[in-house]
Enzyme design. Structure first.
Site, PDB file in Angstrom:
ATOM      1  CB  CYS A 172      -0.935   0.087   1.189  1.00  0.00           C
ATOM      2  SG  CYS A 172      -2.304  -1.051   1.119  1.00  0.00           S
ATOM      3  NE  ARG A 228       4.574   1.336  -0.184  1.00  0.00           N
ATOM      4  CZ  ARG A 228       5.508   1.335   0.761  1.00  0.00           C
ATOM      5  NH1 ARG A 228       6.746   1.611   0.444  1.00  0.00           N
ATOM      6  NH2 ARG A 228       5.207   1.079   1.995  1.00  0.00           N
ATOM      7  CD1 TRP A 265      -0.823  -6.797  -2.761  1.00  0.00           C
ATOM      8  CD2 TRP A 265      -0.939  -7.058  -0.546  1.00  0.00           C
ATOM      9  NE1 TRP A 265      -0.661  -8.133  -2.479  1.00  0.00           N
ATOM     10  CE2 TRP A 265      -0.723  -8.314  -1.135  1.00  0.00           C
ATOM     11  CE3 TRP A 265      -1.054  -6.980   0.845  1.00  0.00           C
ATOM     12  CZ2 TRP A 265      -0.606  -9.488  -0.385  1.00  0.00           C
ATOM     13  CZ3 TRP A 265      -0.942  -8.140   1.596  1.00  0.00           C
ATOM     14  CH2 TRP A 265      -0.715  -9.376   0.981  1.00  0.00           C
ATOM     15  CG  ASN A 274       1.091   0.473   4.468  1.00  0.00           C
ATOM     16  OD1 ASN A 274       2.263   0.769   4.503  1.00  0.00           O
ATOM     17  ND2 ASN A 274       0.704  -0.764   4.333  1.00  0.00           N
ATOM     18  N   GLY A 275      -1.504  -0.988   6.415  1.00  0.00           N
ATOM     19  CA  GLY A 275      -1.335  -1.802   7.615  1.00  0.00           C
ATOM     20  C   GLY A 275      -2.566  -2.645   7.892  1.00  0.00           C
ATOM     21  CD  GLU A 313      14.762 -16.674  -5.835  1.00  0.00           C
ATOM     22  OE1 GLU A 313      14.080 -16.910  -4.822  1.00  0.00           O
ATOM     23  OE2 GLU A 313      14.650 -15.640  -6.510  1.00  0.00           O
ATOM     24  CE  LYS A 336      11.757 -14.763  -8.415  1.00  0.00           C
ATOM     25  NZ  LYS A 336      12.454 -14.323  -7.244  1.00  0.00           N
ATOM     26  CD  GLU A 362       8.067 -14.458  -6.634  1.00  0.00           C
ATOM     27  OE1 GLU A 362       8.013 -13.664  -5.693  1.00  0.00           O
ATOM     28  OE2 GLU A 362       9.087 -14.584  -7.345  1.00  0.00           O
ATOM     29  CG  HIS A 397      13.087 -39.678   2.225  1.00  0.00           C
ATOM     30  ND1 HIS A 397      13.167 -40.837   2.959  1.00  0.00           N
ATOM     31  CD2 HIS A 397      14.369 -39.335   1.930  1.00  0.00           C
ATOM     32  CE1 HIS A 397      14.431 -41.170   3.120  1.00  0.00           C
ATOM     33  NE2 HIS A 397      15.190 -40.270   2.499  1.00  0.00           N
ATOM     34  CE  LYS A 429      10.934  -5.443  -5.919  1.00  0.00           C
ATOM     35  NZ  LYS A 429      11.399  -6.727  -6.418  1.00  0.00           N
TER      36      LYS A 429
HETATM   37  N1  HGA Z   1      -5.844  -3.306   5.487  1.00  0.00           N
HETATM   38  C1  HGA Z   1      -5.991  -2.326   4.469  1.00  0.00           C
HETATM   39  C2  HGA Z   1      -4.642  -1.836   3.982  1.00  0.00           C
HETATM   40  C3  HGA Z   1      -3.868  -2.975   3.381  1.00  0.00           C
HETATM   41  C4  HGA Z   1      -2.392  -2.762   3.312  1.00  0.00           C
HETATM   42  O1  HGA Z   1      -1.775  -1.998   4.024  1.00  0.00           O
HETATM   43  N2  HGA Z   1      -1.740  -3.525   2.442  1.00  0.00           N
HETATM   44  O2  HGA Z   1      -0.391  -3.433   2.338  1.00  0.00           O
HETATM   45  C5  HGA Z   1      -6.819  -2.839   3.309  1.00  0.00           C
HETATM   46  O3  HGA Z   1      -7.037  -4.052   3.151  1.00  0.00           O
HETATM   47  O4  HGA Z   1      -7.297  -2.019   2.533  1.00  0.00           O
END
Ligand code: HGA
Length: 605
Positions: A2, A27, A74, A99-100, A478, A482, A485, A501, A600
Site C-alpha cells: 500500500c 507496493r 494491496w 497502510n497496515g 528460488e 520464481k 510467482e 522420501h 513489491k
Molecule cells: N488493510 C488495508 C490496507 C492494506 C495494506 O496496508 N496492504 O499493504 C486494506 O485491506 O485495505
C-alpha cells in the site's frame, strides 16, 4: 505494501499525488484512489485498475485541489473492489488512507455501528475513518492522537477533514511514513521516492509519531503526545522511474542488469575486511559465536545459501529463520549471536518485527544486507552492507537476490578473516573470483535462446519439480519460487536426496524436473537421483556446468553453463532459472512485472 501520498499546498496538488502513486504502484496495484478538498467538500476518484487509469479519470472530471491524500492498495481485508478502495470517507467529513492491518477492527466496527455509522466497505481501514469522525473535536490533530490510542495493529495513515481545509494529519505505528518538507507546503508519503522532484527535505517519522501538516507548520508529537523535533534529512531519492530500453519487461531488464549490479555491489572491494560492514564490525565479529539470519521469501533463500558459505568458510554456526515465524516462536536467544536481516526494501514488516523481537530477547549485535540505504532496516541495525542493485521494479526479485548473495559471500569471508580462518592466498583467490563474476554472469545470460526453447515446453505444464543439492538446494527453491510467482505454475523444490522420501510419487512423464547440477562434491549423488526420476518416466531439464559431464539423452535435456564456479556457483546457477521463469510467464501471457495478488515491498504482516 500500500502506498500513501498526502499534500497540503497552495497549488493544485493532483499531479503530485498521481505522480507519487505511479512511483508507489509497485507496493500494491489492487486499486488506487485520491481524495481532495474541493470547495468546502470532500471529493474522490477511485479505480480498481492501474494508476494510469485513475489519472485519465481525474483528467476527465478535472478534479483538482490544494489539500488531499492518495493511495495504492494491496488488499488485506476485503476484495480488490471499488468500494474497498481507499480513500475511505466518514460522513463526508473525514477522508482517510491507511497502510497496515487493524487487528481490533471487528470490535471497533461493532462499537461504531452501535453509534450509528454505516459501513460501505469490508476493510479494516474504514473503522479508522469512522473512529476519527466519531471522536472529532474540531481539531483534527488532537482527534487523531486520541483515535490512534484505540487502534491495535499496524498503521500508517493520512487523514484530512472537510472542516479544516489546509491540514493533513499523519500517524504511524509499524508501517512506514515520511514527511516531505516544502516551502509553504508539506507532504506525506510511504517512501521518499514518491516525492522526488517535489522535495528532498525528508523526515522519517518514528513509531508512534503523529504529525500535523499545515502550509507553514510541521508539528510532530511522539507516542506519549510530547512535542518532538525529528531530523530533516536531505534525501536524493531516485524516482523509481527506469527506462525499459530494449527490454519488454522490467524483470527481463533486471535479469540482464545483474553483471552491472554485482559489479557495483562489489565496487571498491579490493580486500576482505570486517569494516566493509561498518566501523564496529571487527569488535562485533570477534565477539560473536553464531549467526542468526532472519528474512522472508527470496531473501530467505539468500540466507539459506549463506548458511552453507558461512559454516564452511568461517566455521561459525548459522541458523536461518523465516522472519514471520521467528517473531512469534519461543526460541532460545544467544546474546553472542550476530543477527543478520536480509531485505531488498529494508521495510519488510515481518523482518523488521523479527529484528525487534531478537533485540528484545537480548541479542544486540545486528547487521543488515539491504538495497535501500535510507530504509528503516539500515537505520535500525548496528552494521550494514548496502547492495547496489539499483531500483528493482519487477515484483519477482532477481538482481536484488544475486547482489544479496554477493554481499553474504563477503560476510562469510569477513567473519572467517576475523576468526583467523582465512589465509592471504584464500582471500586473494576469492577476490579474484568475485571480480570475475560480472563476466561469468554475462556468459550465462548468453544462454537465453536455449532457455526460451525450454520455456515453450514449460508453458504447457501445470506442475514442475526443482532439484538441487547442498549449496544449490536454496537455488532450486528460488527457481521454483520464481516460476510460481510469475507463471502461476505450481512448482516445488527439494534437495534431490529427499525425492525418494515422498515427492517421487508425483513424477510421471508429465512432470518436468529441473535439476541444478554443477560439478560439486555431490554431483555423483545427484546423478543417481536423476536416474530415479528417469526410471519413473520423468523428464529432466538439467542446468549443468562445464565440468559436470552430463550428456543429453532421451528425456534428459541439458543446458551447460560455460564455467564451473566453485563456491560462488549459486550466483551463476540462479540466472538461467530466472530466465526460465520469465520466458515461461511470457509464453503464458501473464503480467510479468505485476503478478496477481503480489506486491513489491511487503510492509504488512
Ligand atoms: N488493510 C488495508 C490496507 C492494506 C495494506 O496496508 N496492504 O499493504 C486494506 O485491506 O485495505
Amino acid at each position: 505494501m500500500c502506498g500513501i501520498v498526502g499534500a497540503v499546498a497552495q497549488r493544485n496538488i493532483t499531479p503530485i499525488l498521481v505522480e507519487g502513486l505511479k512511483r508507489l504502484e509497485y507496493r500494491g496495484y489492487d486499486s488506487c484512489g485520491v481524495a481532495l478538498h474541493v470547495d468546502g467538500k470532500l471529493q474522490r476518484s477511485r479505480s480498481t485498475s492501474r494508476v494510469a487509469d485513475l489519472e485519465t479519470q481525474i483528467q476527465q472530471t478535472a478534479l483538482s485541489g490544494f489539500t488531499g491524500i492518495a493511495h495504492t492498495r494491496w488488499a488485506t481485508h476485503g476484495a480488490p473492489s471499488s468500494s474497498n478502495a481507499h480513500p475511505h470517507f466518514s460522513r463526508d467529513r473525514i477522508a482517510l488512507v491507511h497502510n497496515g492491518i487493524i487487528e481490533n477492527h471487528e470490535e471497533l466496527r461493532a462499537e461504531l455501528q452501535a453509534a450509528g455509522y454505516v459501513f460501505e466497505s469490508q476493510t479494516d481501514t474504514e473503522v479508522i475513518a469512522h473512529l476519527v469522525d466519531h471522536l472529532y473535536t474540531g481539531d483534527l490533530f488532537e482527534t487523531v492522537q486520541q483515535a490512534v490510542k484505540r487502534l491495535t495493529g499496524a498503521y500508517a495513515i493520512a487523514v484530512f477533514c472537510r472542516d479544516e481545509p489546509h491540514r493533513v494529519v499523519g500517524a504511524r505505528q509499524g508501517s512506514p511514513l515520511i514527511v516531505g518538507v516544502g516551502q509553504g507546503e508539506n507532504f506525506l508519503a510511504s517512501d521518499a521516492m514518491a516525492l522526488a522532484g517535489t522535495t528532498d527535505q525528508i523526515i522519517y517519522l518514528e513509531e508512534g509519531d503523529v504529525v500535523d501538516l499545515q502550509l507553514q507548520r510541521c508539528w510532530i508529537v511522539d507516542v506519549n503526545g510530547k512535542a518532538v523535533q525529528r531530523e530533516v534529512r536531505t534525501v536524493h531519492a531516485h524516482t523509481g522511474a527506469a527506462e525499459l530500453g530494449p527490454y519488454r519487461h522490467y524483470m527481463q531488464k533486471e535479469i540482464f542488469e545483474q553483471p552491472r549490479a554485482i559489479g557495483d555491489t562489489l565496487e571498491g572491494v579490493t580486500g576482505i575486511m570486517p569494516e566493509l560492514f561498518g566501523d564496529k564490525a571487527f569488535n562485533i565479529f570477534k565477539q560473536i559465536d553464531s549467526v542468526l539470519i532472519l528474512a522472508c521469501g527470496t531473501s530467505y533463500y539468500a540466507g539459506l545459501t549463506a548458511k552453507y558459505w558461512i559454516e564452511s568458510i568461517a566455521k561459525v554456526t548459522v541458523n536461518v529463520e523465516i522472519a514471520s515465524e521467528y517473531r512469534y516462536r519461543d526460541s532460545v536467544p544467544n546474546p553472542n549471536s550476530l543477527v543478520v536481516t536480509i531485505s531488498q526494501s529494508g521495510e519488510t514488516a515481518d523482518t523488521l518485527a523479527a529484528l525487534k523481537h531478537a533485540r528484545a530477547q537480548g541479542m544486540q549485535h545486528t547487521l543488515t544486507i539491504c538495497n535501500v540505504a535510507t530504509s528503516a532496516m539500515v537505520r535500525e541495525c548496528e552494521l550494514s552492507y548496502i547492495t547496489r542493485a539499483g531500483v528493482e521494479v519487477g515484483v519477482a526479485s532477481t538482481k536484488a537476490f544475486t547482489t544479496q548473495l554477493a554481499a553474504l559471500f563477503l560476510l562469510a569471508l569477513a567473519l572467517a578473516q576475523t576468526k583467523g580462518r582465512l589465509s592471504d592466498e584464500q582471500e586473494a583467490e576469492h577476490i579474484k573470483a568475485l571480480r570475475h563474476l560480472p563476466v561469468a554472469i554475462s556468459a550465462v545470460l548468453a544462454l537465453e535462446p536455449q532457455i526460451i526453447a525450454w520455456a515453450e515446453e514449460f508453458a504447457r505444464k501445470e506442475n514442475a519439480l526443482f532439484l538441487g543439492r547442498g549449496l544449490h538446494y536454496p537455488i532450486a527453491l528460488e527457481g521454483a519460487l520464481k516460476l510460481k510467482e510469475i507463471s502461476y505454475i505450481h512448482a516445488e523444490a527439494y534437495p534431490a536426496g529427499e525425492l525418494k522420501h515422498g515427492p517421487l510419487a508425483l513424477v510421471t512423464k508429465e512432470m518436468p524436473v529441473v535439476t541444478v547440477a554443477p560439478k560439486d562434491a555431490l554431483i555423483e549423488k545427484l546423478k543417481s537421483n536423476m536416474q530415479e526420476v528417469r526410471a519413473r518416466g520423468g523428464e529432466l531439464y538439467v542446468f549443468a556446468d562445464a565440468d559436470s559431464r552430463i550428456a543429453p539423452s532421451e528425456g534428459v535435456h541439458v543446458i551447460r553453463l560455460p564455467e564451473h564456479y566453485g563456491q560462488l556457483s549459486p550466483i551463476l546457477h540462479v540466472v538461467p532459472l530466472q530466465l526460465l521463469a520469465y520466458h515461461t510467464a511470457l509464453a503464458r501471457g501473464t503480467d510479468v512485472d505485476k503478478p496477481r495478488n503480489l506486491a513489491k515491498s511487503v510492509t504488512v504482516e
